[in-house]
Motif scaffolding. Structure first.
Motif, PDB file in Angstrom:
ATOM      1  N   LEU A 236      30.926  33.976  42.594  1.00 53.19           N
ATOM      2  CA  LEU A 236      30.445  35.201  42.182  1.00 53.19           C
ATOM      3  C   LEU A 236      29.000  35.421  42.591  1.00 53.19           C
ATOM      4  CD1 LEU A 236      31.459  35.149  38.377  1.00 53.19           C
ATOM      5  CD2 LEU A 236      32.759  36.217  40.227  1.00 53.19           C
ATOM      6  N   PRO A 237      28.651  36.557  43.128  1.00 53.60           N
ATOM      7  CA  PRO A 237      27.476  36.819  43.491  1.00 53.60           C
ATOM      8  C   PRO A 237      26.471  36.686  42.373  1.00 53.60           C
ATOM      9  CG  PRO A 237      28.547  38.861  43.663  1.00 53.60           C
ATOM     10  CD  PRO A 237      29.498  37.866  43.116  1.00 53.60           C
ATOM     11  N   ALA A 272      39.226  31.708  44.231  1.00 53.20           N
ATOM     12  CA  ALA A 272      39.696  32.161  43.327  1.00 53.20           C
ATOM     13  C   ALA A 272      40.003  31.217  42.094  1.00 53.20           C
ATOM     14  CB  ALA A 272      41.123  32.811  43.716  1.00 53.20           C
ATOM     15  N   PHE A 384      45.527  27.729  27.992  1.00 58.31           N
ATOM     16  CA  PHE A 384      44.955  28.798  29.045  1.00 58.31           C
ATOM     17  C   PHE A 384      45.173  28.356  30.366  1.00 58.31           C
ATOM     18  CE2 PHE A 384      41.470  30.690  31.717  1.00 58.31           C
ATOM     19  CZ  PHE A 384      41.378  32.075  31.043  1.00 58.31           C
ATOM     20  N   THR A 388      47.518  30.381  32.879  1.00 55.10           N
ATOM     21  CA  THR A 388      46.966  31.158  34.228  1.00 55.10           C
ATOM     22  C   THR A 388      47.567  30.564  35.374  1.00 55.10           C
ATOM     23  OG1 THR A 388      44.677  31.178  32.934  1.00 55.10           O
ATOM     24  CG2 THR A 388      44.587  31.170  35.393  1.00 55.10           C
TER      25      THR A 388
ATOM     26  N   GLY B 106      33.052  40.299  45.478  1.00 44.19           N
ATOM     27  CA  GLY B 106      32.336  39.467  44.387  1.00 44.19           C
ATOM     28  C   GLY B 106      31.969  40.193  43.262  1.00 44.19           C
ATOM     29  N   ALA B 109      34.790  40.828  41.209  1.00 42.99           N
ATOM     30  CA  ALA B 109      35.197  39.460  40.564  1.00 42.99           C
ATOM     31  C   ALA B 109      34.112  39.305  39.411  1.00 42.99           C
ATOM     32  CB  ALA B 109      35.035  38.516  41.548  1.00 42.99           C
ATOM     33  N   LEU B 110      33.114  39.510  39.532  1.00 47.04           N
ATOM     34  CA  LEU B 110      31.818  39.644  38.548  1.00 47.04           C
ATOM     35  C   LEU B 110      32.149  40.536  37.229  1.00 47.04           C
ATOM     36  CD1 LEU B 110      29.218  38.273  37.555  1.00 47.04           C
ATOM     37  CD2 LEU B 110      28.046  40.187  38.811  1.00 47.04           C
ATOM     38  N   MET B 113      35.345  39.042  35.534  1.00 48.55           N
ATOM     39  CA  MET B 113      34.882  38.212  34.721  1.00 48.55           C
ATOM     40  C   MET B 113      33.967  38.118  33.408  1.00 48.55           C
ATOM     41  SD  MET B 113      34.989  34.326  35.349  1.00 48.55           S
ATOM     42  CE  MET B 113      33.867  33.494  36.592  1.00 48.55           C
ATOM     43  N   ALA B 132      44.240  35.027  29.094  1.00 48.82           N
ATOM     44  CA  ALA B 132      44.949  34.172  30.217  1.00 48.82           C
ATOM     45  C   ALA B 132      45.662  34.962  31.047  1.00 48.82           C
ATOM     46  CB  ALA B 132      45.677  33.212  29.314  1.00 48.82           C
ATOM     47  N   ALA B 135      43.889  36.453  33.615  1.00 43.40           N
ATOM     48  CA  ALA B 135      42.903  35.529  34.559  1.00 43.40           C
ATOM     49  C   ALA B 135      43.856  35.151  35.506  1.00 43.40           C
ATOM     50  CB  ALA B 135      42.444  34.393  33.727  1.00 43.40           C
ATOM     51  N   ARG B 136      45.217  35.080  35.086  1.00 41.35           N
ATOM     52  CA  ARG B 136      46.142  34.721  36.497  1.00 41.35           C
ATOM     53  C   ARG B 136      46.158  35.743  37.271  1.00 41.35           C
ATOM     54  NH1 ARG B 136      52.134  33.811  34.288  1.00 41.35           N
ATOM     55  NH2 ARG B 136      52.045  35.958  34.016  1.00 41.35           N
ATOM     56  N   PHE B 138      43.715  37.779  37.990  1.00 49.04           N
ATOM     57  CA  PHE B 138      42.451  37.756  38.667  1.00 49.04           C
ATOM     58  C   PHE B 138      42.425  36.810  39.734  1.00 49.04           C
ATOM     59  CE2 PHE B 138      38.077  35.564  38.076  1.00 49.04           C
ATOM     60  CZ  PHE B 138      37.471  36.290  39.035  1.00 49.04           C
ATOM     61  N   TRP B 139      42.929  35.599  39.725  1.00 45.86           N
ATOM     62  CA  TRP B 139      42.611  34.863  40.668  1.00 45.86           C
ATOM     63  C   TRP B 139      43.735  35.124  41.784  1.00 45.86           C
ATOM     64  CZ3 TRP B 139      46.327  31.553  42.922  1.00 45.86           C
ATOM     65  CH2 TRP B 139      47.465  30.999  41.910  1.00 45.86           C
ATOM     66  N   GLN B 142      42.441  37.922  43.646  1.00 46.03           N
ATOM     67  CA  GLN B 142      41.118  37.529  44.306  1.00 46.03           C
ATOM     68  C   GLN B 142      41.613  36.799  45.594  1.00 46.03           C
ATOM     69  OE1 GLN B 142      38.389  38.313  43.080  1.00 46.03           O
ATOM     70  NE2 GLN B 142      36.786  36.755  43.880  1.00 46.03           N
ATOM     71  N   THR B 143      42.713  35.982  45.656  1.00 44.06           N
ATOM     72  CA  THR B 143      42.983  35.384  46.737  1.00 44.06           C
ATOM     73  C   THR B 143      43.783  36.022  47.505  1.00 44.06           C
ATOM     74  OG1 THR B 143      43.913  33.481  45.142  1.00 44.06           O
ATOM     75  CG2 THR B 143      44.476  33.422  47.235  1.00 44.06           C
ATOM     76  N   LEU B 146      40.667  38.001  49.475  1.00 42.40           N
ATOM     77  CA  LEU B 146      40.061  37.099  50.563  1.00 42.40           C
ATOM     78  C   LEU B 146      40.928  36.897  51.804  1.00 42.40           C
ATOM     79  CD1 LEU B 146      38.112  34.909  47.972  1.00 42.40           C
ATOM     80  CD2 LEU B 146      37.427  36.700  49.434  1.00 42.40           C
ATOM     81  N   ILE B 147      42.094  36.342  51.378  1.00 38.28           N
ATOM     82  CA  ILE B 147      43.056  36.005  52.860  1.00 38.28           C
ATOM     83  C   ILE B 147      43.250  37.430  53.392  1.00 38.28           C
ATOM     84  CG2 ILE B 147      45.313  35.277  53.401  1.00 38.28           C
ATOM     85  CD1 ILE B 147      45.173  33.568  50.953  1.00 38.28           C
ATOM     86  N   ARG B 267      53.587  37.054  42.353  1.00 40.35           N
ATOM     87  CA  ARG B 267      53.733  35.843  43.033  1.00 40.35           C
ATOM     88  C   ARG B 267      54.097  36.167  44.427  1.00 40.35           C
ATOM     89  NH1 ARG B 267      55.894  33.305  38.238  1.00 40.35           N
ATOM     90  NH2 ARG B 267      54.580  31.816  37.273  1.00 40.35           N
TER      91      ARG B 267
END
Lengths: 416, 286
Positions: A236-237, A272, A384, A388, B106, B109-110, B113, B132, B135-136, B138-139, B142-143, B146-147, B267
């Motif tokens: 994170l920035p 990520a 969690f 996740t 970013g 993402a902040l 978060m 949770a 959060a799944r 989220f990542w 994010q991936t 970025l890709i 997925r």
């Protein structure tokens, strides 16, 4: 103690015999990469020495001296010997664990870097590609381990492995800045998390993530330290891990090689996953409700251990601000963001608070000995991580679900 | 002159994002109000609701940490910064920052978060479960982003946002970008937002505003990465009308695509983007 003295003597003799005397040792072998790798390790060593009990300082000093001398070893074999001896020593010295975990990546990187720099031609390019492929695997694997860790040691190991992978990728790409920042991040996170673990062992009685929670109420200072470390390691920035991502992306450019592209894919996954791992590491430890009476009663202590932890957390934050690319823009954006947050918080600060009976999700009123309510309904770190990562979904079941999704979607979209 | 034009373009961009954020709920309330015989009154309903919420008293959980009041403010501030950075109708608003895409990703993402931390702060079971799941999402998102940035950088030749489709390049590059756009749209369609926790009043208002802003910014980011069509140039005011028209076209097409994209395929979209990323580094001509 004998082994530590043997290590120091061996390293010194090796240096003086192989290199041209003490002057050659100081001037000839020293390089910017070595100094850069050594600086955060020295900081962690200092923090560990500050935090150590009086009886163990001599032993820690010997291990520190051995590790630092191993950085200036004339060849990778001596470095490896130094690392091995330090590992053996640290096995008998619990206080040295943060130092060893923080120093190991830097030592290995120093050895790999020295070995690669000495190569030329095809061997050099093949070793660089091998580094990148290994890094593409290690970086997300480390983040995955951190996301599934059960305690602070596991969390630190996972983050260190992930950052070591990124640093290795920096070696493969020839980016010294990436290697140095990632190595520094690994040293700081390892030292910081393991020192926090020491403190929690004393005060909260637990180090397992599943048994922690709600520490921010009784231990706000420790929670700030943990938050700073986790922000540093999450992408994170303006944290150092985010700087790593930007530096790697800038270096890749258009049409990267196969190994560099694979490394970037691994870095994206690392970014990520480590963000979510950091979220889990902070939220389920510091936020929510305490899970034991001892953890609920735990309080901050201003002592040497606190100074050591706080200095490592501050170093992590500073690292993010110092090494960031496009520094002017970052300062502008960070200032704007801080002003916005301050304005928003100030505008709602004096607003009246509603007094409502709390909602217990249908459970009975908790017993009096649990002042912060019954935490059994609270999400655990293990739960969690499982949710996740989607653990528990079988591949055939997943394929069936996805085919059903596509079939239903096609039927909806293509239906007249 | 160019600085003034850039500032004006920035302001217009923010207004456009605000309008895009308000139009879907306004249309829904207008339609339901029209059917209920309320006429035009429904159009401003989202704004009035938000203002009403902002004026309400706060609610703080018994178990909230001392940091609890910070999370909504951080989430909203980071999202507003991302809204100011993303090219909405014109490119080159913030020149000289080649890593703009990473900054937008970013900052979002902040914000995400901070939102998740606000949800987990009170330590409730149902909220934790929802966090949770978020959060799944989220990542994964994010991936994917970025890709996708790597794919766009490789196909276009630059990581700067809004650089443009390689019209003179190989058709394979365009195909890669279109596939990446499709995978990203499916990913955004399956993006789960974290619940709002035990909050009320201005805290809830901030999180609701952030939740409305984020999809618009993500959509603009995805288009700026993979299909930066009909973008004006900030320093050339004569191109702005085309840019504004392009903004609505991109937003409309993106919203429509998200509405019809398959749900539950997050997925699959992640795997598709990983394959696209691999294809980019293996196949694209260099």
């Amino acid at each position: 103690m004998v082994a530590a003295i043997a290590l120091v003597t061996h390293a010194l003799l090796a240096q003086i015999m192989v290199v041209d005397g003490v002057a050659g040792w100081i001037g000839g072998q020293a390089s910017m990469l070595r100094w850069g790798l050594l600086a955060p390790v020295a900081l962690v060593a200092l923090a560990v020495l500050i935090a150590a009990p009086r009886g163990g300082r001599l032993r820690l000093s010997c291990i520190t001296a051995g590790l630092i001398l191993a950085f200036w070893a004339p060849d990778p074999l001596v470095t490896g010997f130094g690392l091995l001896t330090a590992i053996m020593l640290a096995a008998f010295c619990a206080d040295a664990q943060p130092l060893l975990l923080g120093a190991a990546p830097a030592l290995i990187l120093e050895a790999i870097g020295a070995a690669i720099i000495a190569q030329h031609g095809l061997i050099a390019s093949v070793s660089a590609a091998a580094c990148l492929v290994l890094a593409a695997l290690l970086a997300p694997l480390g983040a995955l381990f951190a996301l599934r860790a059960h305690d602070f040691t596991g969390l630190a190991r996972g983050f260190v492995l992930g950052l070591f992978g990124v640093a290795l990728g920096g070696v493969g790409l020839g980016l010294a800045s990436v290697t140095l920042i990632a190595s520094a991040g690994a040293a700081l996170i390892a030292g910081g998390l393991l020192l926090i673990e020491q403190r929690l062992t004393e005060t909260a009685g637990h180090i397992a993530l599943d048994w922690l929670g709600g520490l921010a109420r009784g231990m706000p200072e420790l929670s700030f330290v943990l938050l700073a470390l986790m922000l540093g390691v999450s992408v994170l920035p303006p944290g150092p891990a985010f700087d790593l991502l930007v530096l790697i992306a800038q270096a890749l450019g258009p049409a990267p090689s196969l190994s560099a592209g694979a490394f970037f894919l691994g870095t994206a996954l690392w970014a990520a996953l480590s963000s979510v791992a950091a979220l889990r590491g902070f939220a389920l430890v510091a936020l929510g409700r305490p899970r034991s009476l001892r953890a609920a009663a735990a309080e901050d202590q201003r002592d040497r251990l606190w100074i050591a932890m706080a200095s490592l957390a501050a170093a992590m934050l500073l690292l993010g601000l110092i090494v960031v690319p496009d520094r002017l823009v970052v300062i502008l954006m960070t200032s704007c963001c801080a002003v916005l947050v301050a304005l928003l918080v100030a505008s709602v600060r004096k607003r009246r608070l509603l007094e409502l009976p709390h909602w217990t999700e249908g459970f009975a009123k908790p017993p009096l000995w649990l002042p912060f309510d019954d935490p059994k309904t609270q999400m655990t770190a293990t739960g969690f991580a499982a949710i996740t990562l989607g653990v528990g979904v079988s591949l055939p079941g997943w394929l069936r679900d996805q085919s059903n999704v596509v079939r239903l979607w096609l039927r909806t979209v293509l239906a007249p | 002159m160019s600085l003034l034009a850039a500032l004006l373009a920035e302001l217009i961009g923010l207004v456009l994002i605000a309008l895009a954020m308000l139009i879907p709920p306004a249309l829904i309330t207008f339609w339901s109000g029209w059917r209920a015989g309320l006429g035009w009154r429904g159009i401003t309903q989202p704004l009035r609701e938000w203002r009403w919420l902002w004026q309400q008293p706060r609610l703080e959980s018994d178990f909230a940490s001392p940091l609890a009041r910070l999370w909504p403010a951080i989430a909203l501030a980071a999202t507003l910064m991302a809204a100011a950075l993303v090219p909405s109708f014109a490119k080159n608003i913030w020149t000289g920052v080649p890593s703009l895409a990473f900054w937008v990703i970013g900052l979002l993402a902040l914000a995400r978060m901070a939102r998740l931390l606000a949800t987990l702060d009170a330590g409730q079971g149902a909220r934790g479960l929802a966090a949770a799941l978020a959060a799944r999402s989220f990542w994964m998102v994010q991936t994917i982003l970025l890709i996708g940035t790597l794919a766009a950088a490789s196909a276009v030749g630059s990581i700067s946002l809004g650089t443009g489709l390689p019209l003179g390049g190989a058709g394979l590059n365009r195909l890669v970008l279109l596939l990446a756009l499709a995978a990203a749209i499916v990913g955004l369609a399956n993006d789960q937002s974290a619940p709002e926790g035990d909050l009320a009043g201005p805290d809830l208002a901030m999180l609701r505003l952030e939740a409305r802003l984020r999809p618009v910014i993500l959509l603009l980011l995805v288009f700026a990465l993979f299909a930066p069509l009909w973008l004006a140039t900030a320093n050339r005011p004569s191109s702005w009308p085309l840019g504004v028209l392009g903004f609505w076209l991109r937003w409309g097409l993106g919203t429509l695509a998200i509405a019809v994209a398959p749900r539950g395929a997050w997925r699959a979209s992640l795997i598709a983007m990983l394959l696209i990323g691999l294809a980019v580094v293996m196949v694209l001509p260099r």
